[in-house]
Design an enzyme around this catalytic site. Sequence first.
Site, short mmCIF file in Angstrom:
data_model
loop_
_atom_site.label_atom_id
_atom_site.label_comp_id
_atom_site.label_asym_id
_atom_site.label_seq_id
_atom_site.Cartn_x
_atom_site.Cartn_y
_atom_site.Cartn_z
CG HIS A 34 -0.72 1.46 7.40
ND1 HIS A 34 0.23 0.98 8.27
CD2 HIS A 34 -0.05 2.26 6.52
CE1 HIS A 34 1.42 1.48 7.93
NE2 HIS A 34 1.29 2.25 6.87
CD GLU A 35 -1.17 2.57 2.74
OE1 GLU A 35 -0.68 3.70 2.57
OE2 GLU A 35 -0.48 1.58 3.03
CB CYS B 141 5.10 2.31 7.46
SG CYS B 141 4.68 3.80 6.53
CG LEU B 142 6.62 0.96 1.49
CD1 LEU B 142 6.01 1.19 0.12
CD2 LEU B 142 7.74 -0.07 1.40
N GLY C 148 0.84 -1.20 0.00
CA GLY C 148 0.00 0.00 0.00
C GLY C 148 0.87 1.25 0.00
CG HIS D 240 0.39 7.07 5.31
ND1 HIS D 240 1.57 7.49 5.89
CD2 HIS D 240 0.51 5.73 5.13
CE1 HIS D 240 2.38 6.45 6.05
NE2 HIS D 240 1.76 5.37 5.60
CD GLN E 48 3.47 5.85 2.50
OE1 GLN E 48 2.47 5.32 2.02
NE2 GLN E 48 4.40 5.16 3.13
ZN ZN Z 1 2.59 3.46 5.72
#
Ligand code: ZN
Length: 178
Positions: free
Chosen positions: A138-139, A96-97, A46, A142, A51
């Site tokens: 989660h997304e 998380c990236l 995701g 963000h 991000q």
């Molecule tokens: Zn994330």
Amino acid sequence: MAIRKIITEPNKLLREISLPVENVGKKEQQLMDDMLDTMYDAPGIGLAAVQIGVPLRVIVMDISWRNEEGIKEPLYFVNPEITVKTKNLSTYEEGCLSVPDQYAEIDRPEECEINFLDYNGKKSTLNAKGLLATCIQHEMDHLEGILFIDHLSNMKRNMIVKKLIKTRKQSKKERIVA
Ligand code: ZN
């Protein structure tokens, strides 16, 4: 299509509240294409636009492609809104990236319903449960400038952020030596 740079914590941009998309056109679809390329390359399941440094309410996801079959099933969410959440929680180990190499168990509502615009700007609804529900929540965090580590105690979160800063300093040093 292009792979874009993923920004990592600590970074002020990750704390911004993303703005709604006014219209899903070519430019927005290009953004979603780039986000998907970036997510597959990372690799992740995701990615929110913020991000890659674009604070717009756009998310791409694919929770299938890392299975054994490896079939890609991309999902696109523009201006997503959670309309229903269950009281029951489920727990997943999240990463998380934008918080590289750090993982923690997080509780979130087990099921949720989301209204959003799809890749073509069409109004859609999705009932999500399990990993899909966790990932979308989660997304969506963000989009509000929230990271999964914000669900942890201050002590745990600070420890993780310190580690990230240390790793970043080390990688910068190596770059100078090279
Ligand atoms: Zn994330």
